[in-house]
Design a protein around this motif. Sequence first.
Motif, short mmCIF file in Angstrom:
data_model
loop_
_atom_site.label_atom_id
_atom_site.label_comp_id
_atom_site.label_asym_id
_atom_site.label_seq_id
_atom_site.Cartn_x
_atom_site.Cartn_y
_atom_site.Cartn_z
N VAL A 36 0.87 -1.17 0.00
CA VAL A 36 0.00 0.00 0.00
C VAL A 36 0.91 1.22 0.00
N VAL A 37 0.72 2.09 -0.96
CA VAL A 37 1.54 3.30 -1.07
C VAL A 37 0.60 4.50 -1.07
N ARG A 38 0.92 5.48 -0.22
CA ARG A 38 0.07 6.68 -0.17
C ARG A 38 0.92 7.94 -0.29
N LYS A 39 0.35 8.90 -0.94
CA LYS A 39 1.00 10.20 -1.15
C LYS A 39 0.75 11.08 0.06
N THR A 40 1.79 11.77 0.52
CA THR A 40 1.67 12.64 1.70
C THR A 40 2.21 14.03 1.39
N SER A 41 1.85 14.98 2.22
CA SER A 41 2.35 16.35 2.03
C SER A 41 3.77 16.50 2.57
N GLU A 42 4.18 15.56 3.43
CA GLU A 42 5.53 15.60 3.99
C GLU A 42 6.51 14.92 3.03
N LYS A 43 7.54 15.62 2.63
CA LYS A 43 8.48 15.08 1.65
C LYS A 43 9.26 13.89 2.20
N GLY A 44 9.82 13.10 1.28
CA GLY A 44 10.60 11.94 1.67
C GLY A 44 9.78 10.66 1.61
N ILE A 45 10.38 9.57 2.05
CA ILE A 45 9.73 8.26 2.03
C ILE A 45 9.85 7.62 3.41
N ARG A 46 8.72 7.07 3.88
CA ARG A 46 8.71 6.37 5.16
C ARG A 46 8.09 5.00 4.97
N ILE A 47 8.77 3.98 5.46
CA ILE A 47 8.20 2.63 5.51
C ILE A 47 7.42 2.54 6.81
N THR A 48 6.10 2.52 6.75
CA THR A 48 5.28 2.59 7.96
C THR A 48 4.84 1.23 8.47
N ALA A 67 14.77 2.58 -3.79
CA ALA A 67 14.23 2.72 -5.16
C ALA A 67 13.32 3.93 -5.24
N GLY A 68 12.47 4.10 -4.22
CA GLY A 68 11.58 5.24 -4.21
C GLY A 68 12.31 6.57 -4.16
N LEU A 69 13.37 6.63 -3.37
CA LEU A 69 14.17 7.87 -3.32
C LEU A 69 14.81 8.17 -4.66
N ALA A 70 15.23 7.12 -5.39
CA ALA A 70 15.81 7.34 -6.73
C ALA A 70 14.78 8.00 -7.64
N LEU A 71 13.53 7.57 -7.53
CA LEU A 71 12.48 8.22 -8.33
C LEU A 71 12.27 9.66 -7.89
N LEU A 72 12.17 9.89 -6.58
CA LEU A 72 11.92 11.25 -6.10
C LEU A 72 13.03 12.21 -6.51
N GLU A 73 14.27 11.72 -6.50
CA GLU A 73 15.40 12.57 -6.88
C GLU A 73 15.34 13.01 -8.33
N SER A 74 14.63 12.24 -9.15
CA SER A 74 14.48 12.60 -10.57
C SER A 74 13.16 13.31 -10.85
N SER A 75 12.41 13.55 -9.79
CA SER A 75 11.09 14.15 -9.93
C SER A 75 11.09 15.55 -9.34
N ASN A 110 4.71 6.25 -9.20
CA ASN A 110 4.51 6.80 -10.54
C ASN A 110 3.01 6.96 -10.85
N GLU A 111 2.22 5.97 -10.44
CA GLU A 111 0.77 6.05 -10.64
C GLU A 111 0.19 7.25 -9.89
N LEU A 112 0.59 7.41 -8.64
CA LEU A 112 0.04 8.48 -7.81
C LEU A 112 0.50 9.87 -8.26
N LEU A 113 1.61 9.91 -8.98
CA LEU A 113 2.10 11.19 -9.52
C LEU A 113 1.61 11.45 -10.95
N ASP A 114 0.67 10.62 -11.41
CA ASP A 114 0.08 10.74 -12.75
C ASP A 114 1.07 10.37 -13.86
N LYS A 115 1.89 9.36 -13.58
CA LYS A 115 2.76 8.68 -14.56
C LYS A 115 3.73 9.60 -15.31
N PRO A 116 4.57 10.31 -14.59
CA PRO A 116 5.57 11.14 -15.30
C PRO A 116 6.71 10.32 -15.90
N PHE A 117 6.90 9.07 -15.44
CA PHE A 117 8.05 8.28 -15.89
C PHE A 117 7.61 7.09 -16.74
#
Length: 309
Positions: A36-48, A67-75, A110-117
């Motif tokens: 389950v992956v959810r988008k948050t207003s707080e930047k970064g990635i947390r494994i909850t 892997a997620g941070l690699a995507l964020l760094e290019s976004s 990528n899905e939650l960001l509307d598929k930029p990649f």
Amino acid sequence: MKPNEIKIFCPATIANISCGFDVLGVALDSVGDEMVVRKTSEKGIRITKLQGQDLPMETLKNVAGVAGLALLESSDSQYGFEIEIYKNIKAGSGIGSSAASSTGAVWAMNELLDKPFSTIELVKFAMEGERLASGVAHADNVAPALFGGFTLVRSYEPLDIIPIPSPEELFATVIHPQIEVKTSDSRKILKTNITLKDGIKQWGNVGGLVAGLYTNDYDLIGRSLEDHIVEPIRSILIPEFDKVKSEAIASGALGCGISGSGPSIFALSRREKIARKVADSMKEVYKNVGIDYEIHVSKINSSGIKILE
């Protein structure tokens, strides 16, 4: 309104497919992780949440986080993400545990960001999770998890991945003896040089396997499932490997080999009935020597990661 949360199935994968070390892989349909992956207003990635396996939850120590941070760094996204991981694939099993987490994270983000990649870009990000897990950023598990079906990594520099069609009647049987073989350890024992003679055999088998998949030639697929380079070395780490392989082929399998870095052993068969007969023969070997195991019979997953309702 776009969703801020997504639940997904991340398939297990078989890498190498005997002759295609680090370049061939296939996605399975009946076994995989859920995330389950959810988008948050707080930047970064947390494994909850992480259930099913004893793995690190720290972002930089978890393949999904890396892997997620690699995507964020290019976004240019201003969002962050929370990730819940429900592991059904055991770490060190040889059926793409780290790849499932790595690909699931980047696909869902990528899905939650509307598929930029693009899918090939997602493979690159997921490969960073593989780098954390094994020390090598290989794509033979993450590519089929993202593309679905069989995939060929034609080139790593630049990254070039070719999806390959799968014959309708092809089924995989995978048995996992309950020992752990770390990918990083199984890579250390490999030779770094091969003979030209072995190379020629291997290139012929890779070409034959790809041709067999394209033309639905099951006999050609079977003849091509030979590994003259890696299997003779890695099979030493897997209890009763030769016996399992011989029994699987005697039961009708097209071919049989090591799944990824092991210890899982896979067989490909034409039709589910034969795949289940192969499963019974594999189980019998380990029952007779008192080794615990898990076993899966699966059709080929042609779509890769999918959304769960």
